[in-house]
Design a protein around this motif. Structure first.
Motif, PDB file in Angstrom:
ATOM      1  N   THR A   1       0.837  -1.199   0.000  1.00  0.00           N
ATOM      2  CA  THR A   1       0.000   0.000   0.000  1.00  0.00           C
ATOM      3  C   THR A   1       0.872   1.249   0.000  1.00  0.00           C
ATOM      4  O   THR A   1       1.730   1.428   0.856  1.00  0.00           O
ATOM      5  CB  THR A   1      -0.915   0.010   1.239  1.00  0.00           C
ATOM      6  OG1 THR A   1      -1.745  -1.154   1.206  1.00  0.00           O
ATOM      7  CG2 THR A   1      -1.789   1.252   1.258  1.00  0.00           C
ATOM      8  N   ARG A   2       0.629   2.131  -0.975  1.00  0.00           N
ATOM      9  CA  ARG A   2       1.425   3.348  -1.100  1.00  0.00           C
ATOM     10  C   ARG A   2       0.905   4.447  -0.171  1.00  0.00           C
ATOM     11  O   ARG A   2      -0.277   4.464   0.194  1.00  0.00           O
ATOM     12  CB  ARG A   2       1.375   3.850  -2.548  1.00  0.00           C
ATOM     13  CG  ARG A   2       1.986   2.884  -3.554  1.00  0.00           C
ATOM     14  CD  ARG A   2       1.784   3.401  -4.971  1.00  0.00           C
ATOM     15  NE  ARG A   2       2.347   2.499  -5.967  1.00  0.00           N
ATOM     16  CZ  ARG A   2       3.571   2.609  -6.469  1.00  0.00           C
ATOM     17  NH1 ARG A   2       4.349   3.592  -6.064  1.00  0.00           N
ATOM     18  NH2 ARG A   2       4.011   1.757  -7.368  1.00  0.00           N
ATOM     19  N   PRO A   3       1.762   5.367   0.214  1.00  0.00           N
ATOM     20  CA  PRO A   3       1.333   6.440   1.119  1.00  0.00           C
ATOM     21  C   PRO A   3       0.197   7.295   0.579  1.00  0.00           C
ATOM     22  O   PRO A   3      -0.533   7.898   1.369  1.00  0.00           O
ATOM     23  CB  PRO A   3       2.614   7.269   1.302  1.00  0.00           C
ATOM     24  CG  PRO A   3       3.721   6.303   1.076  1.00  0.00           C
ATOM     25  CD  PRO A   3       3.228   5.380  -0.006  1.00  0.00           C
ATOM     26  N   GLU A   4       0.038   7.367  -0.734  1.00  0.00           N
ATOM     27  CA  GLU A   4      -1.048   8.183  -1.276  1.00  0.00           C
ATOM     28  C   GLU A   4      -2.369   7.422  -1.365  1.00  0.00           C
ATOM     29  O   GLU A   4      -3.409   7.993  -1.712  1.00  0.00           O
ATOM     30  CB  GLU A   4      -0.689   8.732  -2.663  1.00  0.00           C
ATOM     31  CG  GLU A   4      -0.503   7.667  -3.732  1.00  0.00           C
ATOM     32  CD  GLU A   4       0.942   7.196  -3.856  1.00  0.00           C
ATOM     33  OE1 GLU A   4       1.290   6.655  -4.923  1.00  0.00           O
ATOM     34  OE2 GLU A   4       1.701   7.358  -2.881  1.00  0.00           O
ATOM     35  N   ALA A   5      -2.369   6.133  -1.054  1.00  0.00           N
ATOM     36  CA  ALA A   5      -3.580   5.320  -1.139  1.00  0.00           C
ATOM     37  C   ALA A   5      -4.515   5.623   0.034  1.00  0.00           C
ATOM     38  O   ALA A   5      -4.060   5.907   1.144  1.00  0.00           O
ATOM     39  CB  ALA A   5      -3.220   3.839  -1.145  1.00  0.00           C
ATOM     40  N   PRO A   6      -5.825   5.525  -0.182  1.00  0.00           N
ATOM     41  CA  PRO A   6      -6.766   5.774   0.919  1.00  0.00           C
ATOM     42  C   PRO A   6      -6.594   4.801   2.072  1.00  0.00           C
ATOM     43  O   PRO A   6      -6.834   5.152   3.231  1.00  0.00           O
ATOM     44  CB  PRO A   6      -8.143   5.641   0.252  1.00  0.00           C
ATOM     45  CG  PRO A   6      -7.904   4.922  -1.041  1.00  0.00           C
ATOM     46  CD  PRO A   6      -6.517   5.280  -1.471  1.00  0.00           C
ATOM     47  N   GLU A   7      -6.153   3.563   1.777  1.00  0.00           N
ATOM     48  CA  GLU A   7      -5.956   2.583   2.845  1.00  0.00           C
ATOM     49  C   GLU A   7      -4.821   2.997   3.786  1.00  0.00           C
ATOM     50  O   GLU A   7      -4.850   2.672   4.978  1.00  0.00           O
ATOM     51  CB  GLU A   7      -5.661   1.204   2.256  1.00  0.00           C
ATOM     52  CG  GLU A   7      -6.817   0.562   1.528  1.00  0.00           C
ATOM     53  CD  GLU A   7      -6.988   1.062   0.096  1.00  0.00           C
ATOM     54  OE1 GLU A   7      -7.994   0.696  -0.532  1.00  0.00           O
ATOM     55  OE2 GLU A   7      -6.105   1.814  -0.391  1.00  0.00           O
ATOM     56  N   TYR A   8      -3.834   3.696   3.247  1.00  0.00           N
ATOM     57  CA  TYR A   8      -2.748   4.202   4.097  1.00  0.00           C
ATOM     58  C   TYR A   8      -3.298   5.221   5.090  1.00  0.00           C
ATOM     59  O   TYR A   8      -2.994   5.159   6.289  1.00  0.00           O
ATOM     60  CB  TYR A   8      -1.659   4.827   3.227  1.00  0.00           C
ATOM     61  CG  TYR A   8      -0.396   5.203   3.982  1.00  0.00           C
ATOM     62  CD1 TYR A   8       0.715   4.372   3.976  1.00  0.00           C
ATOM     63  CD2 TYR A   8      -0.323   6.406   4.693  1.00  0.00           C
ATOM     64  CE1 TYR A   8       1.878   4.721   4.668  1.00  0.00           C
ATOM     65  CE2 TYR A   8       0.829   6.764   5.382  1.00  0.00           C
ATOM     66  CZ  TYR A   8       1.920   5.922   5.367  1.00  0.00           C
ATOM     67  OH  TYR A   8       3.056   6.275   6.064  1.00  0.00           O
TER      68      TYR A   8
END
Length: 265
Positions: free
Chosen positions: A96-103
């Motif tokens: 999961t990337r830092p810009e993803a909502p899950e982050y």
């Protein structure tokens, strides 16, 4: 994106193989207390060597010594976490990337759990794990990482306050359950599913009691819930209460309240 660092299981260093995105040396391998880089990296892990039955018969002589190492790993984990207090284990994808909502969700969950007086335990790696540790750390709570030796080693993320590295998955898994009051599970892959179903199996067999399992992300998890409720349940492979153990939500208030309720009961 206020934190540009991101790395997946194989893609977490810059074009220069000797320099990581945060300016530190590139690929690392952590073998128990030993750090290896560059030419020092070895191609197998302790788990692989333990489970390999195709080699020479000298394993007959070395396995008793492995028992001592395994025992030491449990002792070190128990010693490090014994005074942790109430805690929740948070799982999700390392990709999961830092810009993803899950982050952002994981970071907020970590913050809210810490503000509720709960320590946050993750696998100590990137992605969702980093986000949950970060949220807990930023809120002044205890942020715990339980790392594992892998062929493609992940660094312990910098938001971990208390980190323990393990050689053996089964020792690490014990710590996730023993020192947590329940699991929060965000979208993830095989590793996330492994931890999820292990918790459900322990609850089903009454090895653990009063152990909430909260799935965050209704869109991601709905297919799994539908399959459990239809194929697995209708075939008699599980009971209705097994499906009911899972709480699926997008409401972060519900996530935290599940563990407040558990702590009060």
């Amino acid at each position: 994106m206020d934190d540009p660092r991101w790395y997946s299981d194989r893609d977490w260093y810059a074009d220069d193989p000797d320099v990581g995105l945060d300016g530190t040396p590139g690929p690392e391998q952590i073998t128990g207390p030993v750090l290896r880089r560059r030419e020092g990296i070895i191609g197998t892990t302790t788990d692989q060597r333990l489970l390999d039955s195709s080699g020479r018969a000298d394993w007959v002589h070395t396995d008793p010594w492995r028992v001592m190492r395994i025992t030491a790993e449990f002792v070190e984990g128990f010693g490090a976490l014994a005074e942790l207090g109430p805690a929740v284990s948070v799982f999700g994808s390392a990709r999961t990337r830092p810009e993803a909502p899950e982050y952002d969700q994981a970071r907020e969950i970590g913050r809210r759990l810490a503000e509720a007086g709960l320590a946050v335990i993750t696998g100590g790696g990137p992605g969702v794990m980093e986000a949950a540790n970060r949220g807990a750390c930023e809120a002044g709570g205890m942020s715990v990482g339980l790392g594992i030796e892998l062929p493609f080693e992940e660094r312990m993320n910098r938001w971990v306050d208390l980190g323990v590295h393990f050689r053996y998955f089964f020792a690490r898994k014990t710590m996730f359950v023993k020192y947590a009051q329940g699991f929060v599970v965000l979208p993830g892959g095989f590793g996330t599913l492994d931890e999820l179903f292990e918790a459900l199996t322990l609850a089903q067999t009454r090895k653990v009691t009063s152990f909430p399992v909260v799935l965050v992300g209704t869109t991601y998890w709905q297919g799994l819930i539908d399959w459990l409720s239809s194929s697995a349940l209708e075939a008699g492979m599980i009971a209705p209460e097994d499906v009911e153990r899972l709480q699926v939500t997008d409401d972060l208030d519900e996530v935290v309240s599940a563990f407040r309720t558990s702590a009060a009961s």
